[in-house]
Write a protein that holds these residues in place. Structure first.
Motif, mmCIF file in Angstrom:
data_model
loop_
_atom_site.group_PDB
_atom_site.id
_atom_site.type_symbol
_atom_site.label_atom_id
_atom_site.label_comp_id
_atom_site.label_asym_id
_atom_site.label_seq_id
_atom_site.Cartn_x
_atom_site.Cartn_y
_atom_site.Cartn_z
ATOM 1 N N VAL A 65 5.828 -22.974 -36.463
ATOM 2 C CA VAL A 65 5.487 -21.810 -35.651
ATOM 3 C C VAL A 65 4.624 -20.890 -36.503
ATOM 4 O O VAL A 65 5.104 -20.239 -37.422
ATOM 5 N N SER A 66 3.344 -20.859 -36.192
ATOM 6 C CA SER A 66 2.390 -20.045 -36.946
ATOM 7 C C SER A 66 1.895 -18.916 -36.054
ATOM 8 O O SER A 66 1.488 -19.147 -34.907
ATOM 9 N N ILE A 67 1.911 -17.701 -36.567
ATOM 10 C CA ILE A 67 1.368 -16.552 -35.845
ATOM 11 C C ILE A 67 0.127 -16.024 -36.561
ATOM 12 O O ILE A 67 -0.250 -14.856 -36.386
ATOM 13 N N GLY A 68 -0.501 -16.897 -37.330
ATOM 14 C CA GLY A 68 -1.708 -16.512 -38.052
ATOM 15 C C GLY A 68 -2.899 -17.383 -37.742
ATOM 16 O O GLY A 68 -3.878 -17.374 -38.504
ATOM 17 N N GLN A 69 -2.875 -18.116 -36.611
ATOM 18 C CA GLN A 69 -3.992 -18.994 -36.289
ATOM 19 C C GLN A 69 -5.242 -18.211 -35.901
ATOM 20 O O GLN A 69 -6.332 -18.776 -35.879
ATOM 21 N N GLN A 70 -5.090 -16.907 -35.597
ATOM 22 C CA GLN A 70 -6.276 -16.121 -35.288
ATOM 23 C C GLN A 70 -7.218 -16.030 -36.485
ATOM 24 O O GLN A 70 -8.418 -15.762 -36.321
ATOM 25 N N ALA A 71 -6.691 -16.257 -37.680
ATOM 26 C CA ALA A 71 -7.559 -16.258 -38.859
ATOM 27 C C ALA A 71 -8.608 -17.358 -38.753
ATOM 28 O O ALA A 71 -9.796 -17.137 -39.040
ATOM 29 N N TYR A 72 -8.200 -18.536 -38.306
ATOM 30 C CA TYR A 72 -9.137 -19.648 -38.207
ATOM 31 C C TYR A 72 -10.052 -19.502 -36.993
ATOM 32 O O TYR A 72 -11.181 -20.009 -37.009
ATOM 33 N N ILE A 73 -9.585 -18.819 -35.956
ATOM 34 C CA ILE A 73 -10.475 -18.513 -34.836
ATOM 35 C C ILE A 73 -11.622 -17.635 -35.316
ATOM 36 O O ILE A 73 -12.795 -17.875 -35.015
ATOM 37 N N GLY A 74 -11.283 -16.598 -36.088
ATOM 38 C CA GLY A 74 -12.322 -15.716 -36.611
ATOM 39 C C GLY A 74 -13.216 -16.389 -37.625
ATOM 40 O O GLY A 74 -14.442 -16.200 -37.623
ATOM 41 N N VAL A 75 -12.628 -17.186 -38.515
ATOM 42 C CA VAL A 75 -13.431 -17.884 -39.523
ATOM 43 C C VAL A 75 -14.387 -18.873 -38.853
ATOM 44 O O VAL A 75 -15.534 -19.042 -39.298
ATOM 45 N N THR A 125 2.123 -16.952 -42.505
ATOM 46 C CA THR A 125 0.824 -17.235 -41.879
ATOM 47 C C THR A 125 0.177 -15.959 -41.356
ATOM 48 O O THR A 125 -1.055 -15.815 -41.412
ATOM 49 N N TRP A 126 0.982 -15.032 -40.858
ATOM 50 C CA TRP A 126 0.421 -13.756 -40.401
ATOM 51 C C TRP A 126 -0.154 -12.960 -41.581
ATOM 52 O O TRP A 126 -1.215 -12.349 -41.467
ATOM 53 N N VAL A 127 0.539 -12.988 -42.715
ATOM 54 C CA VAL A 127 0.042 -12.295 -43.910
ATOM 55 C C VAL A 127 -1.279 -12.905 -44.368
ATOM 56 O O VAL A 127 -2.237 -12.188 -44.725
ATOM 57 N N ILE A 128 -1.370 -14.224 -44.348
ATOM 58 C CA ILE A 128 -2.610 -14.891 -44.734
ATOM 59 C C ILE A 128 -3.753 -14.484 -43.797
ATOM 60 O O ILE A 128 -4.879 -14.224 -44.236
ATOM 61 N N ALA A 129 -3.462 -14.406 -42.503
ATOM 62 C CA ALA A 129 -4.486 -13.990 -41.542
ATOM 63 C C ALA A 129 -4.946 -12.558 -41.804
ATOM 64 O O ALA A 129 -6.142 -12.256 -41.716
ATOM 65 N N GLU A 130 -4.012 -11.672 -42.150
ATOM 66 C CA GLU A 130 -4.390 -10.293 -42.437
ATOM 67 C C GLU A 130 -5.217 -10.195 -43.709
ATOM 68 O O GLU A 130 -6.161 -9.398 -43.791
ATOM 69 N N VAL A 131 -4.887 -10.990 -44.712
ATOM 70 C CA VAL A 131 -5.675 -10.989 -45.943
ATOM 71 C C VAL A 131 -7.104 -11.448 -45.659
ATOM 72 O O VAL A 131 -8.083 -10.844 -46.143
ATOM 73 N N ALA A 224 -8.680 -26.595 -37.906
ATOM 74 C CA ALA A 224 -10.029 -27.010 -37.535
ATOM 75 C C ALA A 224 -10.256 -26.855 -36.036
ATOM 76 O O ALA A 224 -11.333 -26.411 -35.598
ATOM 77 N N GLY A 225 -9.249 -27.193 -35.238
ATOM 78 C CA GLY A 225 -9.380 -27.022 -33.790
ATOM 79 C C GLY A 225 -9.488 -25.561 -33.387
ATOM 80 O O GLY A 225 -10.284 -25.205 -32.511
ATOM 81 N N CYS A 226 -8.696 -24.700 -34.025
ATOM 82 C CA CYS A 226 -8.792 -23.266 -33.733
ATOM 83 C C CYS A 226 -10.150 -22.715 -34.156
ATOM 84 O O CYS A 226 -10.727 -21.870 -33.468
ATOM 85 N N ARG A 248 -6.584 -10.494 -33.120
ATOM 86 C CA ARG A 248 -5.909 -10.881 -31.887
ATOM 87 C C ARG A 248 -6.408 -12.192 -31.314
ATOM 88 O O ARG A 248 -5.991 -12.594 -30.238
ATOM 89 N N GLY A 249 -7.320 -12.844 -32.019
ATOM 90 C CA GLY A 249 -7.783 -14.154 -31.578
ATOM 91 C C GLY A 249 -8.497 -14.084 -30.247
ATOM 92 O O GLY A 249 -9.278 -13.183 -29.967
ATOM 93 N N LEU A 250 -8.214 -15.056 -29.358
ATOM 94 C CA LEU A 250 -8.889 -15.116 -28.076
ATOM 95 C C LEU A 250 -8.430 -14.018 -27.139
ATOM 96 O O LEU A 250 -9.114 -13.708 -26.168
ATOM 97 N N LEU A 251 -7.259 -13.405 -27.398
ATOM 98 C CA LEU A 251 -6.839 -12.290 -26.563
ATOM 99 C C LEU A 251 -7.793 -11.115 -26.748
ATOM 100 O O LEU A 251 -8.189 -10.450 -25.790
ATOM 101 N N GLY A 252 -8.168 -10.847 -27.984
ATOM 102 C CA GLY A 252 -9.148 -9.802 -28.235
ATOM 103 C C GLY A 252 -10.502 -10.150 -27.641
ATOM 104 O O GLY A 252 -11.206 -9.282 -27.123
#
Length: 268
Positions: A65-75, A125-131, A224-226, A248-252
């Motif tokens: 359960v990852s809540i930091g996949q928005q990092a890869y969406i942005g990247v 994973t959320w911390v990694i996304a924020e970094v 990679a998919g994100c 916020r990923g695709l929600l934003g």
């Protein structure tokens, strides 16, 4: 028998109506549906399909359960801009490469995230996304906190209608290929290993399944998919912002998309 007199009467009426019109003015046709706008909305749907498929692979089969996949969406979105605008690549070729960049970034990141488990893994994973978001906002070449725009389609000399159409077909192909790839993956040897890990990681490990290696591979594929979904979003909207895509990923992105449509409606 046909009433020729009545037909001639209607012809005279129509002729008089046409002569009353302004010279050189074309007749106004009924407004057709805005096909381009529907295609833009469908590309957003394709991005959500890719993202949902990756979440199903990551959490449903991998048990992570990852809540930091928005990092890869942005990247993925920023990667498309760097590859297409800065390095001069064709944006349609840079789009899949942006997903590869996210996979390469996820590989070393996984060694940090996998030191945690359960709820701590989700928080990590959320911390990694924020970094990653904070780092991006400090890079002036990426627009810092204001974001960046994709201008590479201007080199292709495409009209907006053709650009939207090409992005639409590219998004449709990506969504189909991602779903098909995950379907085939789950019926491979790795898929059987993931099924065993989902049911009982301890029993799977005792049976010879390399649990950590399989999970890391799934984590990289999901990243990679994100990233691919994020790059598709940027190709669709021509804009990326750290506060929307990296937070916020695709929600934003959907919020930005709704505001953009509302602005166009008011201007119209």
């Amino acid at each position: 028998q046909p009433d020729f007199a009545r037909t001639a009467w209607w012809a005279r009426r129509l002729g008089r109506g046409c002569r009353r019109g302004r010279p050189g003015r074309r007749p106004r046709l009924p407004a057709l549906p805005d096909l381009a706008q529907h295609q833009v909305d469908l590309v957003t749907l394709f991005s959500l399909i890719v993202l949902g498929t990756m979440w199903n692979l990551l959490a449903g089969y991998g048990g992570m359960v990852s809540i930091g996949q928005q990092a890869y969406i942005g990247v993925g979105g920023y990667g498309l801009i760097v590859l297409a605008d800065t390095l001069g690549m064709n944006p349609f070729l840079a789009l899949p490469l942006a997903g590869v960049v996210c996979g390469l970034l996820a590989w070393p990141t996984s060694f940090l995230a996998f030191r945690l488990s359960g709820g701590y893994f989700a928080i990590g994973t959320w911390v990694i996304a924020e970094v990653i978001r904070l780092v991006v906002t400090q890079v002036g070449a990426l627009g810092a906190g204001s974001g960046a725009s994709l201008a590479a389609f201007g080199r292709l000399e495409l009209t907006p209608v053709y650009r939207v159409a090409y992005v639409y077909w590219t998004g449709l192909a990506i969504a189909i290929l991602v779903v098909l790839a995950v379907y085939l993956l789950m019926r491979s040897r790795l898929g059987l290993a993931l099924t065993a890990i989902r049911d009982d990681p301890t029993a799977a490990g005792s049976s010879g399944v390399r649990v950590t290696r399989a999970k890391r591979l799934v984590y990289v594929i999901a990243a990679a998919g994100c990233g691919l979904a994020g790059a598709l979003v940027v190709a669709n909207t021509l804009r990326v912002q750290p506060g929307s895509h990296l937070q916020r990923g695709l929600l934003g992105h959907n919020d930005l998309h709704r505001r953009h449509r509302r602005h166009r409606r008011h201007r119209g």
